[in-house]
Scaffold this motif. Structure first.
Motif, PDB file in Angstrom:
ATOM      1  N   TRP A  42      44.031 -35.600  -7.687  1.00 55.43           N
ATOM      2  CA  TRP A  42      43.234 -34.276  -5.883  1.00 55.43           C
ATOM      3  C   TRP A  42      43.988 -33.829  -5.925  1.00 55.43           C
ATOM      4  O   TRP A  42      44.359 -32.268  -5.268  1.00 55.43           O
ATOM      5  N   ASP A 487      41.216 -46.174  -5.317  1.00 58.89           N
ATOM      6  CA  ASP A 487      39.511 -45.646  -4.805  1.00 58.89           C
ATOM      7  C   ASP A 487      40.212 -46.012  -3.553  1.00 58.89           C
ATOM      8  O   ASP A 487      39.603 -44.029  -2.900  1.00 58.89           O
ATOM      9  N   ALA A 491      40.385 -41.881  -0.105  1.00 63.15           N
ATOM     10  CA  ALA A 491      38.749 -41.131   0.820  1.00 63.15           C
ATOM     11  C   ALA A 491      39.391 -40.868   1.736  1.00 63.15           C
ATOM     12  O   ALA A 491      39.108 -40.087   2.964  1.00 63.15           O
ATOM     13  N   PHE A 494      38.879 -38.163   4.106  1.00 63.34           N
ATOM     14  CA  PHE A 494      37.479 -37.320   3.621  1.00 63.34           C
ATOM     15  C   PHE A 494      37.307 -37.813   4.979  1.00 63.34           C
ATOM     16  O   PHE A 494      36.507 -38.847   5.257  1.00 63.34           O
ATOM     17  N   LYS A 499      33.281 -40.036   2.218  1.00 63.89           N
ATOM     18  CA  LYS A 499      33.981 -41.620   1.904  1.00 63.89           C
ATOM     19  C   LYS A 499      34.013 -41.654   0.361  1.00 63.89           C
ATOM     20  O   LYS A 499      34.355 -42.105  -0.105  1.00 63.89           O
ATOM     21  N   VAL A 502      33.921 -40.082  -2.628  1.00 62.90           N
ATOM     22  CA  VAL A 502      35.023 -39.539  -2.892  1.00 62.90           C
ATOM     23  C   VAL A 502      35.361 -41.021  -4.127  1.00 62.90           C
ATOM     24  O   VAL A 502      36.614 -41.323  -5.260  1.00 62.90           O
ATOM     25  N   ASN A 506      36.552 -41.354  -8.079  1.00 63.07           N
ATOM     26  CA  ASN A 506      37.560 -42.379  -9.565  1.00 63.07           C
ATOM     27  C   ASN A 506      37.207 -43.726 -10.196  1.00 63.07           C
ATOM     28  O   ASN A 506      37.899 -43.104 -10.729  1.00 63.07           O
ATOM     29  N   VAL A 548      34.083 -33.317  -6.942  1.00 61.91           N
ATOM     30  CA  VAL A 548      35.626 -33.134  -6.201  1.00 61.91           C
ATOM     31  C   VAL A 548      35.847 -31.127  -5.109  1.00 61.91           C
ATOM     32  O   VAL A 548      35.670 -31.663  -4.134  1.00 61.91           O
ATOM     33  N   CYS A 551      33.422 -31.314  -2.137  1.00 61.15           N
ATOM     34  CA  CYS A 551      34.072 -32.508  -1.508  1.00 61.15           C
ATOM     35  C   CYS A 551      35.067 -32.237  -0.961  1.00 61.15           C
ATOM     36  O   CYS A 551      35.395 -31.860   1.151  1.00 61.15           O
ATOM     37  N   SER A 552      36.371 -31.342  -1.237  1.00 66.01           N
ATOM     38  CA  SER A 552      36.819 -30.644  -1.428  1.00 66.01           C
ATOM     39  C   SER A 552      36.879 -29.757  -0.500  1.00 66.01           C
ATOM     40  O   SER A 552      37.738 -29.135   0.659  1.00 66.01           O
ATOM     41  N   CYS A 575      26.726 -34.407  -3.603  1.00 63.07           N
ATOM     42  CA  CYS A 575      27.054 -35.470  -4.326  1.00 63.07           C
ATOM     43  C   CYS A 575      25.768 -36.843  -5.018  1.00 63.07           C
ATOM     44  O   CYS A 575      25.802 -37.674  -5.542  1.00 63.07           O
TER      45      CYS A 575
END
Ligand SMILES: Cc1cc2nc3c(=O)[nH]c(=O)nc-3n(C[C@H](O)[C@H](O)[C@H](O)COP(=O)(O)OP(=O)(O)OC[C@H]3O[C@@H](n4cnc5c(N)ncnc54)[C@H](O)[C@@H]3O)c2cc1C
Length: 620
Positions: A42, A487, A491, A494, A499, A502, A506, A548, A551-552, A575
Motif C-alpha cells: 500500500w 487487514d 482500512a 479509508f 473499508k 480494502v 488484503n 487498490v 480506492c486510493s 469494487c
C-alpha cells in the motif's frame, strides 16, 4: 494430432530464446510482483500519487494548445472517410513538438513526464484514433523510445534531434509468419566481410508509420553464437533509415478501423546498415524489443480511457434524451445497469492509468507488470464500454456519422469509435499474451528458488544447500499467507464505504499468493500449459490492482473536495463488481471443466463437428 520431433525442438528453441530475452533483473520493487507474493505494498499506491503543480502546468498548457489545434485543423470523420491524415496536420503536430514529447530537452524535445505524455495521447485519442496511433507508434515503441533507453550518446545526438523536429519513426518486429512469438523471426542481418556493416534482408508486416517513416528500428537475426557447445540464436536491433537502398514499402495495409494510419508491409533487400547503428548490442534485439514494449504499453491505457470517457459523454446525453415506452431509455433498469457499470469502470480505468504512469515517473519502482496489467485491463474494459455505447445508441450506434448527418441528425461516430477500438486488445501484446507474460513474471520469485534445484547442471552439494534455503523460506512465507491480522488496520484511513473493500483486497492478495503456490505444487512444470488457470490468477490480480487504484484515488479526490462523495460511489460500485469476479475466479480455479473444453476444442480443430457448418456458403 501427433507433434513431430522437429516441432518439439523448434518450440523448445523458441521458448529458450524468449526466456533469454526476458528482463530478468528486478532492480526496483514491483507493486504487482509483490501482490502475487501476498505482500500488498500500500505504501506504493497510497496516498494516490498526485502530479506536481509545476508538471501539471506544463501538461495543462500543452493540452490546451493541442486541443485548439485539433479542433481547428482536423476532421476525424474525414480522415476515416478518405483514409488519409492531411500533411498540414502532421506538420502542425510537429510544430507543437508532439514528435519529441519524451525526448530530453538537450536533444530538442519537450521532455514530458510520463503522466503528461499520457495526458496528451489521452486528449488526442478522444478526438481521432488515427492521429493518436501516429504519435504513439512513433514514440511509445518507435525509435525514440529504445534510443532514449539504450542508445549511445553518438546515436542519440545523431537521431533524437531529427525526431524532435518531426521526423517520423516506426518499430518493425512482426513478420508474416511471426506475431506473438517474435523469437522465430526470419529477417536476417549478415555481417559484411570487413565487419563494418550488416546486410539486412527480410519482410516486416503491419509496421505502423512504416510507409511514411524516415527511421525504423528493425529486429533481425544475426549469426548465431556458440555457448556451452550449443548454437544460440541471436536477434539484434538496428536503426535503419528508409532512404537507404533496398528499403521498400510493398503494400499499405488497410483495416477495419483507424483508416488514417499508415501501416505497411516493408521489404528489406540487402540493406547496408553500419554496425554503429546496432542498438544495445549484438544479440540484444529481442530483449530491447520486449523492454521497449514493456514501457511503451503505458500509452495504450491512457488512449483507451479517453475513448471510454467519450462513450460516457455520448451515452449520458442519449440515455436522457431518447424516450421509449414513456421514459428516457436510461431510466429502464437494463440500460441503467450498463450506464452504472460504464461509469464505475471508466473511473477504475483512469485510476489504473494514472497510477501506472505515476509509477513510471517515480523511476524507483518497476513498472513492467503494472504497464501490462493496465494495458490488459483498460483495453478489455474499453471494448465492453464501446459495445455498451453502440447498444444504448440502438440503430444510431450502428449508423455512420456521415449518414446520421445526411439525414439531419447529429453525426455521433460511435460506429467509428467501435471500429477504431477493436485492435487495442491485439496490438502491443494480445490479451492472451499479456496474461501469459504477467503469469510468468508472477511465478518468477518461486521459479528462481525452485528451478535451480531441478536443473541437471546444479551440483549435488549446491542442491542440498538450495533445498535447505527453500525449506527455510517457505516455512516462513507460507504460514504468513494465512494470517490476516493487519487487514483492519490498513482500512483505517479509508472512508467507511471502502473499508470492506480494502479488507477484501488484503485477504485476497494472500489467498492469491497461496493459490498460485498451490497451482505450482499441483501442476509443477505442466503449469505453463494451464493457460486458463493462469488466466484466472492474472484476472484476480488485475482486479485487485484496479481496486487498490480506485480506492486510493477516491481518498485523494475526497480529501481535495470533501463535499463531493461521488468518487467513493464509483470506487464502491467498481469494487463490488470486482469482488464478484474475483470470488468467481477463485471458485473455478481448481474446480472447472477446462480439460473437457480443451478436448472439445481439439475435436473441433480436427473437424469432428464439421456437420455444424452445413447450409452456408463457406468462407474461401
Ligand atoms: C493495426 C496494427 C498495427 C500494428 N503495428 C505494429 C507495429 O508497429 N510493429 C510491429 O512490429 N507489429 C505491429 N503489429 C502487429 C501486432 O503487434 C500483432 O498483430 C500482434 O502481436 C499479434 O500477432 P499476430 O497478429 O501475428 O497474432 P498471432 O501471434 O498469430 O496470434 C493469433 C491468436 O493466437 C493467440 N496466441 C498466440 N500465441 C498464443 C499462446 N502461446 N497462447 C495463447 N494464445 C496465443 C493470440 O493472442 C491471438 O489471439 C500491428 C498489427 C496491427 C493489426
Amino acid at each position: 494430432m501427433a507433434i513431430s520431433d522437429q516441432e518439439i525442438r523448434k518450440k523448445q528453441t523458441t521458448l529458450e530464446v524468449a526466456e533469454e530475452a526476458r528482463e530478468k533483473e528486478w532492480r526496483f520493487p514491483s507493486f504487482v510482483g509483490d501482490l502475487f507474493l501476498g505482500r500488498l505494498r500500500w505504501d506504493l499506491a497510497f496516498p494516490y500519487p498526485e502530479q506536481s503543480a509545476a508538471d501539471r502546468k506544463v501538461g495543462d498548457e500543452l493540452c490546451a494548445k493541442v486541443a485548439r489545434f485539433l479542433k481547428e485543423n482536423l476532421d476525424p470523420d474525414e480522415v476515416d472517410r478518405t483514409g488519409e491524415l492531411p500533411q498540414k496536420v502532421i506538420d502542425g503536430l510537429a510544430k507543437l513538438g508532439l514528435f519529441g514529447m519524451k525526448i530530453p530537452a538537450d536533444y530538442g524535445g519537450l521532455h514530458l513526464s510520463q503522466v503528461n505524455y499520457n495526458r496528451v495521447l489521452h486528449l488526442v485519442a478522444s478526438y481521432c484514433g488515427s492521429t493518436a496511433v501516429l504519435l504513439s507508434a512513433h514514440q511509445s515503441i518507435g525509435v525514440p523510445q529504445p534510443l532514449i533507453l539504450f542508445g549511445t550518446e553518438e546515436q542519440k545526438r545523431k537521431y533524437l534531434p531529427r525526431f524532435a523536429r518531426g521526423e517520423i519513426s516506426a518499430f518493425a518486429l512482426t513478420e508474416p509468419d511471426v506475431g506473438s512469438d517474435p523469437a522465430n523471426m526470419t529477417t536476417t542481418a549478415a555481417p559484411t566481410e570487413d565487419g563494418n556493416h550488416y546486410l539486412l534482408s527480410g519482410e516486416k508486416l503491419w509496421c505502423t508509420n512504416g510507409p511514411i517513416a524516415g527511421v525504423i528500428v528493425v529486429m533481425a537475426q544475426t549469426p548465431p553464437k556458440i555457448a556451452k557447445g550449443r548454437e544460440k540464436k541471436q536477434i539484434t536491433a538496428f536503426i535503419v533509415e528508409t532512404t537507404w537502398p533496398g528499403v521498400e514499402v510493398v503494400h499499405r495495409c488497410r483495416f477495419m478501423g483507424l483508416n488514417g494510419i499508415q501501416n505497411g508491409l516493408l521489404r528489406f533487400q540487402n540493406v547496408k546498415v553500419p554496425k554503429e547503428n546496432i542498438l544495445l548490442g549484438l544479440g540484444q534485439g529481442l530483449k530491447l524489443a520486449l523492454i521497449t514494449l514493456n514501457t511503451g504499453r503505458l500509452a495504450m491505457p491512457a488512449a483507451v480511457t479517453a475513448g471510454a470517457k467519450w462513450c460516457l459523454a455520448v451515452t449520458r446525453k442519449w440515455a436522457n434524451e431518447r424516450v421509449q415506452w414513456g421514459a428516457p431509455v436510461g431510466h429502464h433498469e437494463a440500460i441503467a445497469a450498463k450506464i452504472a457499470q460504464m461509469t464505475s469502470t471508466t473511473y477504475a480505468m483512469e485510476s489504473v492509468t494514472w497510477l501506472a504512469a505515476a509509477f513510471a515517473d517515480r523511476k524507483d519502482v518497476d513498472i513492467r507488470l503494472e504497464a501490462a496489467m493496465a494495458k490488459l485491463f483498460c483495453t478489455e474494459a474499453s471494448w465492453r464500454i464501446i459495445d455498451a455505447t453502440v447498444q444504448i445508441r440502438g440503430g444510431r450506434g450502428y449508423e455512420t456519422a456521415g449518414s446520421l448527418e445526411a439525414r439531419g441528425e447529429k453525426g455521433i461516430p460511435a460506429e467509428r469509435f467501435m471500429r477504431d477500438s477493436r485492435i487495442n486488445t491485439i496490438i502491443e501484446g494480445t490479451s492472451q499474451i499479456m496474461r501469459l507474460f504477467i503469469a510468468r513474471e508472477a511465478l518468477d520469485p518461486h521459479a528462481r528458488r525452485i528451478l535451480p534445484l531441478l536443473s541437471p547442471e546444479t551440483s549435488l552439494t549446491s542442491k542440498w544447500k538450495l533445498a535447505f534455503g527453500l525449506v527455510l523460506f517457505y516455512a516462513a512465507w507460507y504460514p504468513k499467507q494465512w494470517f490476516f491480522w493487519s487487514d483492519r488496520k490498513m482500512a483505517g484511513p479509508f472512508p467507511s464505504k471502502l473499508k470492506r473493500h480494502v479488507i477484501f483486497i488484503n485477504k485476497m492478495s494472500r489467498r492469491l499468493a497461496r493459490d498460485l503456490f498451490h497451482a505450482m505444487m499441483i501442476h509443477q512444470r505442466g503449469l505453463e500449459k494451464k493457460q486458463r488457470l493462469l488466466g484466472r490468477i492474472v484476472n484476480i490480480g488485475t482486479d485487485l490492482f484496479a481496486m487498490v487504484a480506485s480506492c486510493s484515488r477516491a481518498c485523494l479526490l475526497v480529501s481535495k473536495n470533501p463535499s463531493d462523495e461521488t468518487p467513493i460511489d464509483l470506487a464502491d460500485l467498481f469494487c463490488r463488481d470486482a469482488q464478484r469476479r474475483v470470488n468467481g475466479h477463485f471458485h473455478t480455479l481448481f474446480r472447472n471443466h477446462d480439460a473437457y473444453a480443451y478436448r472439445i476444442a481439439r475435436k473441433a480443430l480436427e473437424g469432428r463437428y464439421n456437420w455444424l457448418e452445413q447450409g452456408i456458403i463457406p468462407p474461401t
